[in-house]
Write an enzyme that holds these catalytic residues in place. Structure first.
Site, PDB file in Angstrom:
ATOM      1  N   LYS A  22      -5.216  -3.943  -2.527  1.00 23.64           N
ATOM      2  CA  LYS A  22      -6.304  -3.257  -1.835  1.00 23.64           C
ATOM      3  C   LYS A  22      -7.414  -4.199  -1.364  1.00 23.64           C
ATOM      4  O   LYS A  22      -8.113  -3.908  -0.385  1.00 23.64           O
ATOM      5  CB  LYS A  22      -6.899  -2.183  -2.746  1.00 23.64           C
ATOM      6  N   SER A  62       2.936  -3.609  -6.170  1.00 23.33           N
ATOM      7  CA  SER A  62       1.673  -3.647  -5.435  1.00 23.33           C
ATOM      8  C   SER A  62       0.418  -3.676  -6.296  1.00 23.33           C
ATOM      9  O   SER A  62      -0.663  -3.967  -5.774  1.00 23.33           O
ATOM     10  CB  SER A  62       1.604  -2.441  -4.491  1.00 23.33           C
TER      11      SER A  62
END
Length: 365
Positions: free
Chosen positions: A9, A260
């Protein structure tokens, strides 16, 4: 997951803030997130010398709140869900702050796409990329980058069966809103894919698949035990789908899997490990009703010792109103070596005359 803030992010946050720095006022930026986007925006804002206000649901993990503050964000707790937090963030944006959407923003998508560029730079050849899909920012960015550089590579998006919002959008031809179920993969528990992200997903993803919650849980455990990597549920989803795919589907295919994020709350990690150990037969829970006489418990324990089962925890209950007088219930958590060993211990207890129940692990929430 090995990046600063523990997830991808931060990429989108940095590109978004750098790309619009001249448009951000003195009040700084505002974002809404349950964790990873919050930390990415807080760090990016600190690097640019900007104030960052992060609205988080009241139930957001304490560890993620602490981390967001550590990166310089001012945390505002509001509502029960990320949707509630988003509403509050937009209200604050109306007061002069610059709103940074977690996934439905072109610059955020471009920032997440840098991950795809790095994959292409680091690997000379591969056939597929599998990655998680929530709101669609990561998948849209990576698919755009990969398809531009390696047009023949397939890109596969993965969602939890508990929240298949992209799958539903695929079927409908446009984003639709779902009522998501509980999921270990909270980072992709997004009830609606982004309106801006969806056209990119529809054009550049080759496939979207779902994966059961149990598979995600066991993949988190396997990554920790075999690779020494702590992955959160959303981060492990793509690998879980690959490991549960039909062998013919991936035979002779060179597959890149995006893990991720690794921002897993420690209390959640503890529960995952306990469930994982039960599912692999390395912790077993038995309940046995005994005659309440001297030596009965010792007889039970002697069978367990003979079979090599280690007692982790034991409860001896003779006061339960469900038990007749003269009987006692023993509940034991045992350390066993495998499912086969667990079954052998149960068989030995029954052959010794004990009536027992073996607690089976329930499906993951």
């Amino acid at each position: 997951m090995l990046q600063r803030t523990g997830s991808f992010k931060v990429r989108g946050a940095l590109v978004r803030l750098h790309g619009s720095r001249d448009q951000i006022g003195p009040g700084g930026v505002v974002a809404a997130s349950a964790g990873n986007h919050a930390q990415g925006v807080a760090l990016a804002a600190r690097q640019l010398g900007l104030p960052a206000t992060i609205v988080m649901p009241e139930c957001a993990p304490i560890s993620k709140q602490v981390a967001t503050r550590h990166y310089g964000g001012r945390v505002v707790l509001h509502g029960r869900t990320v949707a509630d937090a988003l509403d509050r963030a937009r209200e604050l944006a109306a007061q002069g702050l610059t709103f940074v959407h977690p996934f439905d923003d072109p610059l955020v998508v471009a920032g997440q796409g840098t991950l795809g560029l790095e994959v292409c730079e680091q690997l000379a050849a591969f056939d597929e990329v599998w990655l998680p899909v929530g709101g669609g920012g990561l998948a849209a960015g990576v698919a755009t980058a990969v398809k531009a550089l390696r047009p023949g590579v397939r890109v596969v998006g993965v969602q939890s069966e508990a929240c298949p919002s992209a799958v539903a959008a695929w079927a409908a031809g446009h984003p639709v809103t779902l009522d998501p179920g509980q999921s270990l993969a909270d980072g992709i528990r997004v009830p609606r894919v982004g309106d801006r992200a969806f056209p990119l997903l529809r054009e550049r993803l080759d496939e979207v698949v779902t994966v059961p919650e149990t598979a995600i849980l066991m993949t988190v455990v396997e990554l920790l035990e075999r690779k020494k990597l702590v992955a959160e549920g959303a981060g492990a989803a793509a690998l879980a789908a690959l490991l549960n795919a039909h062998p013919a589907r991936v035979s002779n295919r060179r597959v890149v899997v995006i893990v991720s994020g690794g921002n897993l709350d420690l209390s959640t990690l503890g529960r995952i490990l306990e469930q994982g150990l039960m599912r692999t037969g390395r912790i077993a829970r038995f309940a046995v009703v005994l005659d309440d006489v001297p030596g009965a418990l010792a007889g039970l324990l002697s069978v367990l010792a003979r079979e090599g089962a280690n007692v982790l925890h034991i409860v001896h209950d003779r006061l339960s109103p469900q038990l007749p007088v003269g009987r006692t219930r023993v509940e034991a958590d045992l350390e066993t070596r495998s499912g086969e060993h667990r079954d052998r211990v149960a068989r030995a207890l029954r052959e010794a005359g004990f009536s027992l129940a073996v607690e089976e692990p329930q499906p993951a929430a």
